[in-house]
Design a protein around this motif. Structure first.
Motif, mmCIF file in Angstrom:
data_model
loop_
_atom_site.group_PDB
_atom_site.id
_atom_site.type_symbol
_atom_site.label_atom_id
_atom_site.label_comp_id
_atom_site.label_asym_id
_atom_site.label_seq_id
_atom_site.Cartn_x
_atom_site.Cartn_y
_atom_site.Cartn_z
ATOM 1 N N THR A 16 -7.445 6.932 -0.283
ATOM 2 C CA THR A 16 -8.855 6.563 -0.223
ATOM 3 C C THR A 16 -8.998 5.062 -0.470
ATOM 4 N N ALA A 17 -10.132 4.533 -0.060
ATOM 5 C CA ALA A 17 -10.421 3.125 -0.344
ATOM 6 C C ALA A 17 -10.447 2.905 -1.852
ATOM 7 N N HIS A 18 -10.955 3.872 -2.587
ATOM 8 C CA HIS A 18 -10.989 3.786 -4.048
ATOM 9 C C HIS A 18 -9.575 3.629 -4.615
ATOM 10 N N THR A 19 -8.627 4.409 -4.099
ATOM 11 C CA THR A 19 -7.239 4.328 -4.573
ATOM 12 C C THR A 19 -6.642 2.965 -4.241
ATOM 13 N N LEU A 20 -6.918 2.464 -3.050
ATOM 14 C CA LEU A 20 -6.397 1.147 -2.675
ATOM 15 C C LEU A 20 -6.944 0.062 -3.601
ATOM 16 N N ARG A 21 -8.221 0.136 -3.930
ATOM 17 C CA ARG A 21 -8.799 -0.836 -4.859
ATOM 18 C C ARG A 21 -8.160 -0.700 -6.244
ATOM 19 N N TYR A 22 -7.931 0.539 -6.647
ATOM 20 C CA TYR A 22 -7.281 0.792 -7.941
ATOM 21 C C TYR A 22 -5.889 0.172 -7.966
ATOM 22 N N TYR A 23 -5.104 0.381 -6.930
ATOM 23 C CA TYR A 23 -3.754 -0.189 -6.869
ATOM 24 C C TYR A 23 -3.808 -1.702 -7.041
ATOM 25 N N GLU A 24 -4.784 -2.327 -6.404
ATOM 26 C CA GLU A 24 -4.918 -3.774 -6.498
ATOM 27 C C GLU A 24 -5.326 -4.183 -7.923
ATOM 28 N N ARG A 25 -6.318 -3.504 -8.471
ATOM 29 C CA ARG A 25 -6.834 -3.810 -9.808
ATOM 30 C C ARG A 25 -5.787 -3.589 -10.893
ATOM 31 N N ASP A 26 -4.959 -2.577 -10.715
ATOM 32 C CA ASP A 26 -4.016 -2.184 -11.756
ATOM 33 C C ASP A 26 -2.670 -2.900 -11.667
ATOM 34 N N GLY A 27 -2.564 -3.885 -10.783
ATOM 35 C CA GLY A 27 -1.342 -4.673 -10.705
ATOM 36 C C GLY A 27 -0.187 -3.999 -9.987
ATOM 37 N N LEU A 28 -0.505 -3.051 -9.102
ATOM 38 C CA LEU A 28 0.556 -2.338 -8.389
ATOM 39 C C LEU A 28 0.941 -3.004 -7.071
#
Length: 124
Positions: A16-28
């Motif tokens: 999901t777009a939410h997961t992609l944003r999370y990956y970016e935010r969380d330093g992944l």
């Protein structure tokens, strides 16, 4: 170089777009995701390949903290390959143990199927 919107990257990766944003935010992510002049994210082929690797690591049970550590090591560049290797070898060992366990479960299911097939075939 191909660039994708977040919706296109989500479709390509199955996330999901939410997961992609999370990956970016969380330093992944390896790098900051590029932004268009409008401020919208633009995912490169390299970003998508990295997301696919993260997805595989997560799907095989690697904890987020280990994915984050691996990403940090890759971002640091050359000189820490031994640490990267150790992290991946440790994860591989875990995956092999889980695979052996699932294989044993599958064998038990196959055994039951064979029993029922012989009973069904014997009454036909």
């Amino acid at each position: 170089m191909t660039t994708l919107t977040i919706a296109e990257a989500a479709e390509r990766t199955g996330l999901t777009a939410h997961t992609l944003r999370y990956y970016e935010r969380d330093g992944l992510m390896l790098d900051q995701v590029e932004r268009a002049a409008s401020g919208h994210r633009r995912y490169s082929d390299r970003d998508v390949a990295w997301i696919e690797l993260i997805t595989r690591l997560r799907a095989t049970g690697m904890p987020i903290r280990d994915v984050r550590r691996y990403a940090a090591l890759v971002r640091e560049g050359a000189g820490n390959e031994a640490e990267r290797l150790a992290l991946l070898l440790s994860h591989r060992e875990l995956v092999e143990r889980k695979l052996a366990e699932v294989t044993a479960h599958l064998r038990a299911i196959d055994h039951k199927i064979a029993l029922y097939e012989s009973k069904v075939e014997g009454t036909a």
